[in-house]
Scaffold this motif. Structure first.
Motif, PDB file in Angstrom:
ATOM      1  N   VAL A  37       0.843  -1.193   0.000  1.00  0.00           N
ATOM      2  CA  VAL A  37       0.000   0.000   0.000  1.00  0.00           C
ATOM      3  C   VAL A  37       0.880   1.246   0.000  1.00  0.00           C
ATOM      4  CG1 VAL A  37      -1.689   1.344   1.323  1.00  0.00           C
ATOM      5  CG2 VAL A  37      -1.969  -1.134   1.097  1.00  0.00           C
ATOM      6  N   MET A  38       1.907   1.258   0.826  1.00  0.00           N
ATOM      7  CA  MET A  38       2.790   2.429   0.895  1.00  0.00           C
ATOM      8  C   MET A  38       3.480   2.671  -0.447  1.00  0.00           C
ATOM      9  SD  MET A  38       2.237   3.762   3.743  1.00  0.00           S
ATOM     10  CE  MET A  38       3.366   5.086   3.353  1.00  0.00           C
ATOM     11  N   GLU A  39       3.932   1.612  -1.091  1.00  0.00           N
ATOM     12  CA  GLU A  39       4.590   1.759  -2.391  1.00  0.00           C
ATOM     13  C   GLU A  39       3.623   2.373  -3.409  1.00  0.00           C
ATOM     14  OE1 GLU A  39       6.599  -1.019  -5.844  1.00  0.00           O
ATOM     15  OE2 GLU A  39       6.528  -1.789  -3.792  1.00  0.00           O
ATOM     16  N   ALA A  40       2.380   1.909  -3.400  1.00  0.00           N
ATOM     17  CA  ALA A  40       1.369   2.435  -4.327  1.00  0.00           C
ATOM     18  C   ALA A  40       1.093   3.909  -4.044  1.00  0.00           C
ATOM     19  CB  ALA A  40       0.087   1.621  -4.229  1.00  0.00           C
ATOM     20  N   LEU A  41       0.968   4.276  -2.777  1.00  0.00           N
ATOM     21  CA  LEU A  41       0.661   5.661  -2.429  1.00  0.00           C
ATOM     22  C   LEU A  41       1.836   6.591  -2.713  1.00  0.00           C
ATOM     23  CD1 LEU A  41      -1.363   5.175   0.870  1.00  0.00           C
ATOM     24  CD2 LEU A  41      -2.231   5.559  -1.450  1.00  0.00           C
ATOM     25  N   ARG A  42       3.053   6.098  -2.522  1.00  0.00           N
ATOM     26  CA  ARG A  42       4.228   6.932  -2.828  1.00  0.00           C
ATOM     27  C   ARG A  42       4.339   7.206  -4.324  1.00  0.00           C
ATOM     28  NH1 ARG A  42       7.044   3.482   1.333  1.00  0.00           N
ATOM     29  NH2 ARG A  42       7.032   4.766   3.208  1.00  0.00           N
ATOM     30  N   GLY A  43       3.720   6.349  -5.132  1.00  0.00           N
ATOM     31  CA  GLY A  43       3.750   6.525  -6.581  1.00  0.00           C
ATOM     32  C   GLY A  43       2.640   7.415  -7.120  1.00  0.00           C
ATOM     33  N   LEU A  44       1.830   7.972  -6.238  1.00  0.00           N
ATOM     34  CA  LEU A  44       0.727   8.835  -6.669  1.00  0.00           C
ATOM     35  C   LEU A  44       1.247  10.120  -7.308  1.00  0.00           C
ATOM     36  CD1 LEU A  44      -1.659   8.712  -3.570  1.00  0.00           C
ATOM     37  CD2 LEU A  44      -2.107   7.748  -5.835  1.00  0.00           C
ATOM     38  N   PRO A  45       0.479  10.664  -8.246  1.00  0.00           N
ATOM     39  CA  PRO A  45       0.832  11.989  -8.787  1.00  0.00           C
ATOM     40  C   PRO A  45       0.718  13.055  -7.697  1.00  0.00           C
ATOM     41  CG  PRO A  45      -0.811  10.891 -10.169  1.00  0.00           C
ATOM     42  CD  PRO A  45      -0.665  10.074  -8.918  1.00  0.00           C
ATOM     43  N   GLU A  46       1.555  14.089  -7.819  1.00  0.00           N
ATOM     44  CA  GLU A  46       1.518  15.221  -6.887  1.00  0.00           C
ATOM     45  C   GLU A  46       0.292  16.069  -7.206  1.00  0.00           C
ATOM     46  OE1 GLU A  46       3.422  15.963  -4.338  1.00  0.00           O
ATOM     47  OE2 GLU A  46       5.085  14.585  -4.626  1.00  0.00           O
ATOM     48  N   LYS A  47      -0.764  15.898  -6.449  1.00  0.00           N
ATOM     49  CA  LYS A  47      -1.977  16.687  -6.645  1.00  0.00           C
ATOM     50  C   LYS A  47      -2.821  16.611  -5.384  1.00  0.00           C
ATOM     51  CE  LYS A  47      -5.557  13.947  -8.474  1.00  0.00           C
ATOM     52  NZ  LYS A  47      -6.574  13.869  -9.452  1.00  0.00           N
ATOM     53  N   THR A  48      -3.924  17.334  -5.389  1.00  0.00           N
ATOM     54  CA  THR A  48      -4.854  17.303  -4.269  1.00  0.00           C
ATOM     55  C   THR A  48      -5.962  16.309  -4.585  1.00  0.00           C
ATOM     56  OG1 THR A  48      -4.372  19.584  -3.679  1.00  0.00           O
ATOM     57  CG2 THR A  48      -6.457  18.675  -2.879  1.00  0.00           C
ATOM     58  N   TYR A  49      -6.250  15.447  -3.625  1.00  0.00           N
ATOM     59  CA  TYR A  49      -7.296  14.433  -3.770  1.00  0.00           C
ATOM     60  C   TYR A  49      -8.515  14.900  -2.992  1.00  0.00           C
ATOM     61  CZ  TYR A  49      -3.500  11.908  -5.795  1.00  0.00           C
ATOM     62  OH  TYR A  49      -2.458  11.559  -6.621  1.00  0.00           O
ATOM     63  N   GLU A  50      -9.631  14.974  -3.679  1.00  0.00           N
ATOM     64  CA  GLU A  50     -10.856  15.505  -3.097  1.00  0.00           C
ATOM     65  C   GLU A  50     -11.617  14.491  -2.250  1.00  0.00           C
ATOM     66  OE1 GLU A  50     -11.741  18.698  -3.240  1.00  0.00           O
ATOM     67  OE2 GLU A  50      -9.998  19.165  -4.464  1.00  0.00           O
ATOM     68  N   ARG A  51     -11.452  13.209  -2.555  1.00  0.00           N
ATOM     69  CA  ARG A  51     -12.191  12.161  -1.837  1.00  0.00           C
ATOM     70  C   ARG A  51     -11.442  10.834  -1.971  1.00  0.00           C
ATOM     71  NH1 ARG A  51     -14.771  14.139  -6.118  1.00  0.00           N
ATOM     72  NH2 ARG A  51     -15.009  12.790  -7.908  1.00  0.00           N
ATOM     73  N   PRO A  52     -11.782   9.856  -1.149  1.00  0.00           N
ATOM     74  CA  PRO A  52     -11.084   8.565  -1.174  1.00  0.00           C
ATOM     75  C   PRO A  52     -11.083   7.891  -2.538  1.00  0.00           C
ATOM     76  CG  PRO A  52     -12.499   8.707   0.746  1.00  0.00           C
ATOM     77  CD  PRO A  52     -12.796   9.913  -0.083  1.00  0.00           C
ATOM     78  N   THR A  53     -12.171   8.006  -3.277  1.00  0.00           N
ATOM     79  CA  THR A  53     -12.206   7.355  -4.586  1.00  0.00           C
ATOM     80  C   THR A  53     -11.190   7.958  -5.550  1.00  0.00           C
ATOM     81  OG1 THR A  53     -14.066   8.776  -5.224  1.00  0.00           O
ATOM     82  CG2 THR A  53     -14.608   6.562  -4.424  1.00  0.00           C
ATOM     83  N   ASP A  54     -10.848   9.232  -5.366  1.00  0.00           N
ATOM     84  CA  ASP A  54      -9.813   9.841  -6.208  1.00  0.00           C
ATOM     85  C   ASP A  54      -8.466   9.150  -5.985  1.00  0.00           C
ATOM     86  OD1 ASP A  54     -11.704  11.632  -7.110  1.00  0.00           O
ATOM     87  OD2 ASP A  54     -10.982  13.298  -5.877  1.00  0.00           O
ATOM     88  N   VAL A  55      -8.180   8.789  -4.742  1.00  0.00           N
ATOM     89  CA  VAL A  55      -6.927   8.096  -4.431  1.00  0.00           C
ATOM     90  C   VAL A  55      -6.933   6.722  -5.100  1.00  0.00           C
ATOM     91  CG1 VAL A  55      -5.454   7.167  -2.604  1.00  0.00           C
ATOM     92  CG2 VAL A  55      -6.628   9.344  -2.265  1.00  0.00           C
ATOM     93  N   ASN A  56      -8.036   5.981  -4.968  1.00  0.00           N
ATOM     94  CA  ASN A  56      -8.120   4.655  -5.589  1.00  0.00           C
ATOM     95  C   ASN A  56      -7.955   4.733  -7.101  1.00  0.00           C
ATOM     96  OD1 ASN A  56      -8.417   3.055  -3.314  1.00  0.00           O
ATOM     97  ND2 ASN A  56     -10.628   3.180  -3.319  1.00  0.00           N
ATOM     98  N   GLU A  57      -8.590   5.718  -7.734  1.00  0.00           N
ATOM     99  CA  GLU A  57      -8.479   5.872  -9.178  1.00  0.00           C
ATOM    100  C   GLU A  57      -7.042   6.177  -9.590  1.00  0.00           C
ATOM    101  OE1 GLU A  57     -11.348   8.794 -10.436  1.00  0.00           O
ATOM    102  OE2 GLU A  57     -13.012   7.583  -9.675  1.00  0.00           O
ATOM    103  N   ALA A  58      -6.384   7.039  -8.837  1.00  0.00           N
ATOM    104  CA  ALA A  58      -4.995   7.396  -9.157  1.00  0.00           C
ATOM    105  C   ALA A  58      -4.077   6.193  -9.017  1.00  0.00           C
ATOM    106  CB  ALA A  58      -4.531   8.537  -8.261  1.00  0.00           C
ATOM    107  N   VAL A  59      -4.287   5.367  -8.000  1.00  0.00           N
ATOM    108  CA  VAL A  59      -3.476   4.160  -7.812  1.00  0.00           C
ATOM    109  C   VAL A  59      -3.727   3.201  -8.974  1.00  0.00           C
ATOM    110  CG1 VAL A  59      -3.162   2.084  -6.400  1.00  0.00           C
ATOM    111  CG2 VAL A  59      -3.242   4.334  -5.315  1.00  0.00           C
ATOM    112  N   ALA A  60      -4.986   3.020  -9.340  1.00  0.00           N
ATOM    113  CA  ALA A  60      -5.335   2.091 -10.417  1.00  0.00           C
ATOM    114  C   ALA A  60      -4.746   2.525 -11.745  1.00  0.00           C
ATOM    115  CB  ALA A  60      -6.845   1.976 -10.524  1.00  0.00           C
TER     116      ALA A  60
END
Length: 62
Positions: A37-60
């Motif tokens: 999970v940490m590896e996936a989150l560290r790979g997220l784009p630098e942006k603001t996430y408005e809700r939890p589903t935005d994080v899931n979409e970015a990881v996917a």
């Protein structure tokens, strides 16, 4: 191996949104998220996430 959206949301439980990438990663660390999970989150784009589903979409999509 893909990270389960459920695992991501467990790690982000209680997170206040909107949140930037750094806040998401720090919250997951303090929640004791697993290495995958940490590896996936560290790979997220630098942006603001408005809700939890935005994080899931970015990881996917990363």
């Amino acid at each position: 191996m893909a990270v389960s959206p459920i695992e991501i949301q467990k790690a982000l439980g209680g997170m206040d949104y909107p949140a930037d990438k750094d806040a998401v990663v720090k919250h997951a660390e303090s929640s004791g998220a697993g290495d995958d999970v940490m590896e996936a989150l560290r790979g997220l784009p630098e942006k603001t996430y408005e809700r939890p589903t935005d994080v899931n979409e970015a990881v996917a999509n990363s």
